[in-house]
Design a protein around this motif. Structure first.
Motif, mmCIF file in Angstrom:
data_model
loop_
_atom_site.group_PDB
_atom_site.id
_atom_site.type_symbol
_atom_site.label_atom_id
_atom_site.label_comp_id
_atom_site.label_asym_id
_atom_site.label_seq_id
_atom_site.Cartn_x
_atom_site.Cartn_y
_atom_site.Cartn_z
ATOM 1 N N MET A 33 19.617 8.756 -161.061
ATOM 2 C CA MET A 33 18.450 8.469 -160.601
ATOM 3 C C MET A 33 17.959 8.348 -159.295
ATOM 4 N N SER A 34 17.141 9.264 -158.478
ATOM 5 C CA SER A 34 17.249 9.180 -157.174
ATOM 6 C C SER A 34 15.913 7.995 -157.020
ATOM 7 N N TYR A 35 16.119 7.297 -155.823
ATOM 8 C CA TYR A 35 15.277 6.138 -155.420
ATOM 9 C C TYR A 35 13.931 6.623 -154.732
ATOM 10 N N THR A 36 13.233 5.818 -155.059
ATOM 11 C CA THR A 36 11.875 6.128 -154.141
ATOM 12 C C THR A 36 11.786 5.716 -152.684
ATOM 13 N N LYS A 37 10.888 6.283 -152.142
ATOM 14 C CA LYS A 37 10.838 5.911 -150.647
ATOM 15 C C LYS A 37 10.440 4.428 -150.320
ATOM 16 N N MET A 38 9.790 3.893 -151.123
ATOM 17 C CA MET A 38 9.517 2.472 -151.113
ATOM 18 C C MET A 38 10.929 1.699 -151.409
ATOM 19 N N GLN A 39 11.433 1.865 -152.495
ATOM 20 C CA GLN A 39 12.779 1.274 -152.752
ATOM 21 C C GLN A 39 13.646 1.468 -151.628
ATOM 22 N N SER A 79 15.579 13.698 -134.435
ATOM 23 C CA SER A 79 14.719 13.861 -135.542
ATOM 24 C C SER A 79 15.640 14.517 -136.788
ATOM 25 N N ASN A 80 16.396 15.405 -136.554
ATOM 26 C CA ASN A 80 17.223 15.940 -137.436
ATOM 27 C C ASN A 80 18.243 15.044 -138.136
ATOM 28 N N LYS A 81 18.838 14.075 -137.319
ATOM 29 C CA LYS A 81 19.586 12.937 -137.685
ATOM 30 C C LYS A 81 18.831 12.282 -138.660
ATOM 31 N N ILE A 82 17.687 11.939 -138.358
ATOM 32 C CA ILE A 82 16.945 10.842 -139.326
ATOM 33 C C ILE A 82 16.710 11.667 -140.557
ATOM 34 N N LYS A 83 16.381 12.968 -140.542
ATOM 35 C CA LYS A 83 15.990 13.747 -141.863
ATOM 36 C C LYS A 83 17.347 13.904 -142.542
ATOM 37 N N SER A 84 18.469 13.953 -141.973
ATOM 38 C CA SER A 84 19.629 14.163 -142.765
ATOM 39 C C SER A 84 20.003 12.773 -143.629
ATOM 40 N N PHE A 86 19.967 9.591 -148.607
ATOM 41 C CA PHE A 86 19.324 8.083 -149.334
ATOM 42 C C PHE A 86 18.748 8.881 -150.704
ATOM 43 N N TYR A 87 18.077 9.987 -150.716
ATOM 44 C CA TYR A 87 17.430 10.574 -151.876
ATOM 45 C C TYR A 87 18.660 10.863 -152.813
ATOM 46 N N GLU A 88 19.646 11.532 -152.433
ATOM 47 C CA GLU A 88 20.805 12.008 -153.113
ATOM 48 C C GLU A 88 21.710 10.876 -153.610
ATOM 49 N N ILE A 89 21.939 9.742 -153.060
ATOM 50 C CA ILE A 89 23.038 8.817 -153.326
ATOM 51 C C ILE A 89 22.312 8.219 -154.899
ATOM 52 N N GLU A 90 23.365 7.663 -155.566
ATOM 53 C CA GLU A 90 23.156 6.999 -157.005
ATOM 54 C C GLU A 90 23.046 5.607 -156.681
ATOM 55 N N ASN A 91 23.828 4.962 -155.871
ATOM 56 C CA ASN A 91 23.787 3.370 -155.602
ATOM 57 C C ASN A 91 23.566 3.078 -154.290
ATOM 58 N N LEU A 92 22.551 2.292 -153.899
ATOM 59 C CA LEU A 92 22.388 1.759 -152.661
ATOM 60 C C LEU A 92 23.279 0.641 -152.194
ATOM 61 N N ASP A 93 24.522 1.249 -151.789
ATOM 62 C CA ASP A 93 25.544 0.265 -151.366
ATOM 63 C C ASP A 93 25.544 0.029 -149.624
#
Length: 428
Positions: free
Chosen positions: A1-7, A72-77, A82-89
């Motif tokens: 499950m991907s995290y939302t931008k707010m999360q 900007s490229n670094k920030i986008k990566s 963040f959208y690809e990881i499963e856990n926000l460790d």
């Protein structure tokens, strides 16, 4: 499950902050110590600055655009990460930012980390950025050569106004144009024209409002989707909880009914025990007493038989001698008659003793059976066996009926057989 931008934003805002580190060559007035930003704020700042320098690149090539594009490229990566990881460790996130964005970081209070973003370019957070943009517009209208050096010289002269004369004497355009612009502005009191005002103030403000509007719409949609998702999850959890509560309530009701039945059976058993405890103790006591009596009478019987056997020899001789004289006087009494009479008398005594012994044994067995049947009846009551009122009266009457001693034969049937018949029927 991907995290939302707010999360993602909430997670980063609680743990990670960012700060720009810019050389004095590119800023006029910027308080770097107090300017810390969240990840979303950094993303917006980079986007606005990149858009501005991209617009300048169309007219004049500059290195500032490349600086902001790289950041900007670094920030986008990182956003993609963040959208690809499963856990926000937190440790994994810090390691990724350290390796892919900035290796310069500081730890502050409350466990937060500040990453320093180094960039060689003016930034719109500079309090004098409007002056820099005005000069940029002025310079690119004059020439496109050495644009980056011209901006650096303008910033230097803005902070060191006394070097204007020295720079005016320099034949290079990127030296004397910054000095000329500052001199004209200082002495002629020139005003920003409408074009500069529109390009440097109105358009940036319009873009900022548009970005805020887009972010608001995006946030609203995201929040709405999140609320709907959570509402669905909560409804599902609520329904599952209701079912579990109903199942639990049913199990509690079943348990309560079972325990009530057990309590009623226990209460009934206790009442029966209270009513039959004294008789049971009495019957056990009588059974024990009659067993002892049977033993005593058995001993008496054995001793009596031995004594009668020993005495019978002497008695027979005495009777024989006595009977000779009696026969002479009473000729119709024979010697065998006297002998048979004596033997019959002895046998009669032995039979009486046997009956007494057997009667005690019989009474002991009867009372023991009554006690055992009473205990068995109580066990059936405790187990919940259904015994109706009529059957109970029969059992009670049978238990408390008189006990035959066995000395006198009667025609009454055995009460214990009635009890066994009734109890056996209830066991089936």
């Amino acid at each position: 499950m991907s995290y939302t931008k707010m999360q993602i934003s909430n997670f980063l805002n609680d743990n990670i902050l960012f700060k720009f580190w810019i050389s004095d060559d590119f800023i006029i007035k910027l308080n770097e110590d107090n300017n810390t930003y969240t990840f979303d704020e950094i993303e917006n700042i980079i986007k606005k600055n990149l858009d501005y320098w991209n617009s300048i690149k169309k007219i004049s090539s500059n290195s500032f655009q490349y600086e902001w594009q790289d950041l900007s490229n670094k920030i986008k990566s990182i956003r993609t990460y963040f959208y690809e990881i499963e856990n926000l460790d937190l440790d994994n996130v810090n390691n990724y930012i350290y390796n892919n964005l900035s290796s310069n970081r500081q730890l502050i209070e409350q466990g937060k980390t500040i990453y320093l973003l180094s960039i060689s370019s003016p930034i719109d957070k500079d309090e004098e950025i409007r002056k820099i943009k005005n000069f940029v517009t002025y310079y690119i209208n004059k020439t496109e050569n050495n644009f980056t050096d011209a901006v650096k010289n303008f910033i230097y002269l803005s902070k060191n106004i006394n070097y204007i004369g020295h720079y005016l004497s320099n034949p290079n355009q990127y030296y004397f144009y910054p000095a000329l612009f500052l001199l004209k502005k200082d002495f002629s009191k020139i005003k920003e024209n409408i074009s500069d005002f529109e390009n440097n103030i109105v358009i940036p403000l319009s873009k900022k409002l548009e970005a805020i509007s887009q972010n608001s719409d995006e946030m609203f949609s995201e929040i709405t989707a999140l609320v709907e998702t959570k509402h669905s999850e909560i409804s599902q959890k609520f329904n599952q909880t209701v079912l579990k509560i109903e199942e639990f309530q049913n199990s509690v009701n079943d348990w309560q009914d079972d325990k009530n039945n057990q309590l009623n059976n226990l209460e009934k058993t206790y009442k029966e025990k209270l009513s039959l405890e004294a008789p049971e103790q009495l019957w056990n006591s009588l059974a024990k007493d009659y067993r002892n009596r049977a033993g005593i009478w058995t001993c008496i019987f054995i001793v009596a038989v031995v004594l009668l056997i020993l005495a019978s020899v002497q008695l027979v001789l005495a009777i024989h001698n006595y009977s000779i004289d009696v026969i002479k006087e009473i000729p119709f009494i024979s010697e065998s008659f006297i002998f048979v009479s004596v033997i019959s008398f002895f046998i009669y005594i032995i039979r009486i003793l046997i009956k007494i012994v057997m009667s005690n044994h019989h009474l002991a067995v009867e009372y023991k059976q009554k006690a055992s049947l009473t205990r068995f009846y109580q066990a059936l009551i405790k187990s919940g066996t259904n015994i109706d009122k009529e059957e109970r009266l029969i059992i009670i009457n049978s238990l408390f009926s008189r006990v035959d001693t066995g000395l006198v034969k009667t025609d009454t049937s055995n009460d214990n057989d009635s009890i066994w018949a009734i109890l056996s029927k209830n066991l089936k």
